[in-house]
Scaffold this motif. Structure first.
Motif, PDB file in Angstrom:
ATOM      1  N   VAL A   7      49.295 -37.278  -1.387  1.00 36.18           N
ATOM      2  CA  VAL A   7      49.557 -37.660  -0.001  1.00 36.18           C
ATOM      3  C   VAL A   7      49.036 -36.576   0.940  1.00 36.18           C
ATOM      4  O   VAL A   7      49.281 -35.386   0.706  1.00 36.18           O
ATOM      5  CB  VAL A   7      51.072 -37.862   0.251  1.00 36.18           C
ATOM      6  CG1 VAL A   7      51.329 -38.282   1.695  1.00 36.18           C
ATOM      7  CG2 VAL A   7      51.653 -38.889  -0.708  1.00 36.18           C
ATOM      8  N   ALA A  19      59.047 -35.624   5.422  1.00 33.89           N
ATOM      9  CA  ALA A  19      58.234 -36.478   4.564  1.00 33.89           C
ATOM     10  C   ALA A  19      57.803 -35.720   3.308  1.00 33.89           C
ATOM     11  O   ALA A  19      57.696 -36.309   2.223  1.00 33.89           O
ATOM     12  CB  ALA A  19      57.020 -36.987   5.328  1.00 33.89           C
ATOM     13  N   GLU A  22      60.795 -36.025   0.992  1.00 33.54           N
ATOM     14  CA  GLU A  22      60.950 -37.373   0.453  1.00 33.54           C
ATOM     15  C   GLU A  22      59.855 -37.686  -0.563  1.00 33.54           C
ATOM     16  O   GLU A  22      60.117 -38.298  -1.604  1.00 33.54           O
ATOM     17  CB  GLU A  22      60.940 -38.406   1.586  1.00 33.54           C
ATOM     18  CG  GLU A  22      62.200 -38.400   2.429  1.00 33.54           C
ATOM     19  CD  GLU A  22      63.428 -38.869   1.654  1.00 33.54           C
ATOM     20  OE1 GLU A  22      63.260 -39.656   0.692  1.00 33.54           O
ATOM     21  OE2 GLU A  22      64.546 -38.453   1.997  1.00 33.54           O
ATOM     22  N   CYS A  23      58.630 -37.267  -0.285  1.00 24.98           N
ATOM     23  CA  CYS A  23      57.549 -37.460  -1.249  1.00 24.98           C
ATOM     24  C   CYS A  23      57.810 -36.649  -2.516  1.00 24.98           C
ATOM     25  O   CYS A  23      57.604 -37.128  -3.637  1.00 24.98           O
ATOM     26  CB  CYS A  23      56.209 -37.063  -0.633  1.00 24.98           C
ATOM     27  SG  CYS A  23      55.592 -38.221   0.607  1.00 24.98           S
ATOM     28  N   ALA A  30      51.992 -33.153  -1.829  1.00 19.76           N
ATOM     29  CA  ALA A  30      51.537 -33.327  -0.450  1.00 19.76           C
ATOM     30  C   ALA A  30      50.773 -32.126   0.075  1.00 19.76           C
ATOM     31  O   ALA A  30      51.113 -30.972  -0.220  1.00 19.76           O
ATOM     32  CB  ALA A  30      52.732 -33.606   0.463  1.00 19.76           C
ATOM     33  N   ALA A 311      57.637 -42.925   2.017  1.00 17.36           N
ATOM     34  CA  ALA A 311      57.474 -42.260   0.721  1.00 17.36           C
ATOM     35  C   ALA A 311      57.649 -43.244  -0.431  1.00 17.36           C
ATOM     36  O   ALA A 311      56.889 -43.219  -1.411  1.00 17.36           O
ATOM     37  CB  ALA A 311      58.465 -41.109   0.598  1.00 17.36           C
ATOM     38  N   HIS A 312      58.642 -44.114  -0.328  1.00 14.77           N
ATOM     39  CA  HIS A 312      58.854 -45.102  -1.397  1.00 14.77           C
ATOM     40  C   HIS A 312      57.702 -46.094  -1.455  1.00 14.77           C
ATOM     41  O   HIS A 312      57.266 -46.488  -2.551  1.00 14.77           O
ATOM     42  CB  HIS A 312      60.187 -45.813  -1.188  1.00 14.77           C
ATOM     43  CG  HIS A 312      61.356 -45.022  -1.680  1.00 14.77           C
ATOM     44  ND1 HIS A 312      61.932 -45.214  -2.919  1.00 14.77           N
ATOM     45  CD2 HIS A 312      62.043 -43.998  -1.115  1.00 14.77           C
ATOM     46  CE1 HIS A 312      62.924 -44.366  -3.095  1.00 14.77           C
ATOM     47  NE2 HIS A 312      63.022 -43.613  -2.004  1.00 14.77           N
ATOM     48  N   HIS A 315      54.759 -44.357  -3.109  1.00 18.15           N
ATOM     49  CA  HIS A 315      54.876 -44.214  -4.564  1.00 18.15           C
ATOM     50  C   HIS A 315      54.228 -45.392  -5.280  1.00 18.15           C
ATOM     51  O   HIS A 315      53.572 -45.223  -6.319  1.00 18.15           O
ATOM     52  CB  HIS A 315      56.346 -44.088  -4.961  1.00 18.15           C
ATOM     53  CG  HIS A 315      56.543 -43.860  -6.436  1.00 18.15           C
ATOM     54  ND1 HIS A 315      56.619 -44.898  -7.348  1.00 18.15           N
ATOM     55  CD2 HIS A 315      56.667 -42.712  -7.163  1.00 18.15           C
ATOM     56  CE1 HIS A 315      56.791 -44.412  -8.564  1.00 18.15           C
ATOM     57  NE2 HIS A 315      56.817 -43.085  -8.485  1.00 18.15           N
TER      58      HIS A 315
END
Length: 338
Positions: A7, A19, A22-23, A30, A311-312, A315
């Motif tokens: 990301v 973020a 969360e990632c 990231a 983030a979800h 994925h």
């Protein structure tokens, strides 16, 4: 050399930093790019010492402390930061990933890009005064207050009539030797309680309201500011002794190169699907103030929720076909955690 990652996050403000967390919780690596020299976005550039009251579990927290905490929260996932760089190119590759090129030549490739650029690139509206750049370079003219202590014992002239001008006049009156507020009319465009507080400080002699005047010039030697020239509409002039001039005339916002990336824009914001923060381009998400959808609330906590949703959704792009069994952080933990 092109660096591959999961990301690329554009913007290192509070939403961009969350973020990263969360990632990371979803095993997504990231890289973060920001035009500013450090993390924090508007929080550190505009109000590092002012309290924020709507962050859950923090009755009050300064912008600087919020960013420090978010950096600590992101640290276990070892993000790579690219500060002082602007994304200049965003192109789709034959491998259905995104190639990102920055102003410093950094090249990244990732299947997912998250735009957390706040209101886009921003800068102050500068007053049209001769020699302004000279005094900017020496700190005589400043547009943001990062450390209130830097003005202790100084003679400060503040120009403007909005919340920033009023709030900082009230705050700096506690540490500065003198605070003078220049405004073209008696009415201020600030919160009523703040305007009332400013008026009371003026009546008490703690602040001088220089009204109705506007900026007309600067005085000094070798870039060291010594005076601010102001005048009325009918040409009456005064020179105010000053160590610092703080012009608060708002910010000029621009999307910059983002406007050319082919995304659906609505009044300088990026239209997204609320459930996922997905934009009109595959693999590109927008979160925080730059994102818009029906009923959007421009709050930091809204951006935090959007970061989690994005983030979800990301994925599923980075790890297609892999089922995510949602776990609370209390049971999943973080790398290196207890």
């Amino acid at each position: 050399m092109t660096v591959k990652t999961d990301v690329v996050i554009i913007g290192a403000g509070p939403v961009g930093l969350f973020a990263v967390f969360e990632c990371g919780m979803l095993r997504l690596k990231a890289h973060v790019i920001d035009t500013l020299a450090d993390a924090g976005g508007q929080c550190t550039a505009l109000y590092p010492e002012k309290p924020i009251y709507d962050i859950p579990a923090h009755p009050a927290i300064s912008g600087a402390d919020l960013i420090d905490n978010l950096m600590q929260q992101a640290a276990p996932f070892a993000p790579t930061f690219h500060f002082g760089e602007q994304v200049m190119q965003l192109t789709r590759t034959e491998a259905d990933t995104w190639r990102v090129v920055t102003s410093k030549g950094t090249e990244l490739e990732a299947p997912v890009v998250m735009i957390a650029a706040g209101c886009g690139a921003f800068g102050p509206n500068r007053p049209p005064l001769d020699g302004l750049e000279t005094y900017e370079a020496t700190g005589g003219v400043q547009y943001f207050v990062q450390r209130r202590e830097a003005f202790r014992g100084k003679k400060v002239v503040i120009a403007g009539g909005g919340d920033s001008a009023v709030d900082w006049a009230i705050s700096l009156a506690e540490v500065a030797a003198r605070v003078q507020v220049v405004h073209r009319r008696p009415k201020f465009r600030a919160a009523p309680e703040s305007a009332a507080r400013l008026d009371q400080l003026a009546k008490d002699g703690a602040i001088e309201l220089v009204i109705p005047y506007q900026l007309a010039g600067l005085e000094g030697t070798n870039g060291v500011l010594s005076g601010v020239i102001v005048e009325t509409l009918d040409g009456q002039r005064r020179t105010l002794e000053a160590d610092h001039l703080l012009p608060f005339f708002g910010l000029a916002m621009t999307l910059g190169p983002i406007a050319d990336w082919g995304l659906n824009l609505e009044r300088n914001q990026i239209a997204v699907t609320q459930a996922t923060a997905a934009t009109s381009a595959p693999g590109i998400f927008a979160i925080g103030d730059i994102a818009t959808y029906p009923g959007k609330l421009k709050l930091i906590l809204s951006g935090f929720a959007e970061a989690a949703s994005a983030a979800h959704a990301a994925h599923a792009i980075v790890h297609p076909g892999e089922v995510v069994h949602f776990e609370y952080s209390t049971t999943k933990g973080v790398p290196g955690g207890a």
